[in-house]
Design an enzyme around this catalytic site. Structure first.
Site, PDB file in Angstrom:
ATOM      1  N   GLU A 102       0.840  -1.193   0.000  1.00 22.93           N
ATOM      2  CA  GLU A 102       0.000   0.000   0.000  1.00 22.93           C
ATOM      3  C   GLU A 102       0.873   1.239   0.000  1.00 22.93           C
ATOM      4  OE1 GLU A 102      -0.401   2.126   2.835  1.00 22.93           O
ATOM      5  OE2 GLU A 102       1.032   1.011   4.061  1.00 22.93           O
ATOM      6  N   SER A 103       0.341   2.297  -0.578  1.00 27.29           N
ATOM      7  CA  SER A 103       1.025   3.581  -0.632  1.00 27.29           C
ATOM      8  C   SER A 103       2.372   3.430  -1.345  1.00 27.29           C
ATOM      9  CB  SER A 103       1.173   4.157   0.780  1.00 27.29           C
ATOM     10  OG  SER A 103       1.442   5.535   0.738  1.00 27.29           O
ATOM     11  N   ALA A 104       3.487   3.711  -0.657  1.00 23.52           N
ATOM     12  CA  ALA A 104       4.799   3.578  -1.294  1.00 23.52           C
ATOM     13  C   ALA A 104       5.050   2.142  -1.739  1.00 23.52           C
ATOM     14  CB  ALA A 104       5.894   4.024  -0.340  1.00 23.52           C
TER      15      ALA A 104
END
Length: 216
Positions: A102-104
């Site tokens: 998730e995200s990065a």
């Protein structure tokens, strides 16, 4: 060096047929660690065993901040970067690897899908990506290097140079903005909010666009 943290049920050792879930954590490429998701890893493995579809869980630590993304030649020379290199010795099947993040972590997986013009050579067969927040002005991001990433991700995708054989699930992560807002606790008035939008959240926005947001 990529450090790998593994969680497995000891009864699975040696079967050689278990699927692997390889997680890349988020944190804006500035903070984070595999230990952030200790409870997730245990619950995921326990649930998989309970439903009769056991999986192995790997969460990798990677270099962050100014010491982050490896240049191309270093990536090619570092044999420890592949989590499926020794999965069979732990009871897993190197043909059944799913990367998720998730995200990065999501951004990292999207870059891997475009790496070497999409020639993954079986590194993983599935990818699950949650919320890659492109609008945020991150100071540290994977960069094109002409070896691993030859083109920016959007250009590589448009050119068809990505791993099309990988099954992909991609979506938004509900309310991740609440976590990101913890870095804005010093924004206490309209002027500070406008500056924060201009400098961090919406760096390409115009003054008029930000004014419309302020009216909401």
């Amino acid at each position: 060096m990529v450090f790998v943290r593994r969680f497995r049920n000891i009864r699975l050792l040696g079967t050689g047929t278990n699927q692997l879930r390889c997680q890349i954590y988020g944190g804006g490429f500035s903070v984070g660690g595999a230990q952030w998701y200790g409870s997730l890893s245990h619950s995921l493995v326990e649930k998989s065993v309970a439903v009769g579809m056991p999986v192995m869980f790997v969460s990798i630590n990677y270099r962050l901040n100014a010491y982050g993304f490896m240049p191309g030649q270093e990536m090619m020379d570092d044999e420890t970067a592949s989590p499926n290199a020794d999965i069979a010795a732990f009871g897993g099947d190197p043909r059944k690897v799913t990367a998720f993040g998730e995200s990065a972590g999501s951004i990292s997986i999207s870059c891997l899908l475009m790496a070497f013009d999409g020639k993954l050579n079986g590194l993983f067969r599935g990818a699950v990506m949650f919320f890659s927040y492109k609008a945020l002005a991150l100071p540290f991001l994977p960069r094109t290097d002409g070896i691993v990433l030859k083109l920016p991700v959007n250009e590589a995708y448009t050119a068809g140079k990505w791993a099309k054989e990988v099954a992909i699930i991609s979506g938004d992560q509900y309310d991740e903005g609440t976590l990101l807002s913890l870095g804005t606790l010093n924004v206490t008035n309209d002027a500070a909010f406008d500056k924060w939008m201009s400098d961090t959240m919406l760096p390409r926005s115009t003054e008029e666009q930000r004014a419309r947001i302020m009216e909401l």
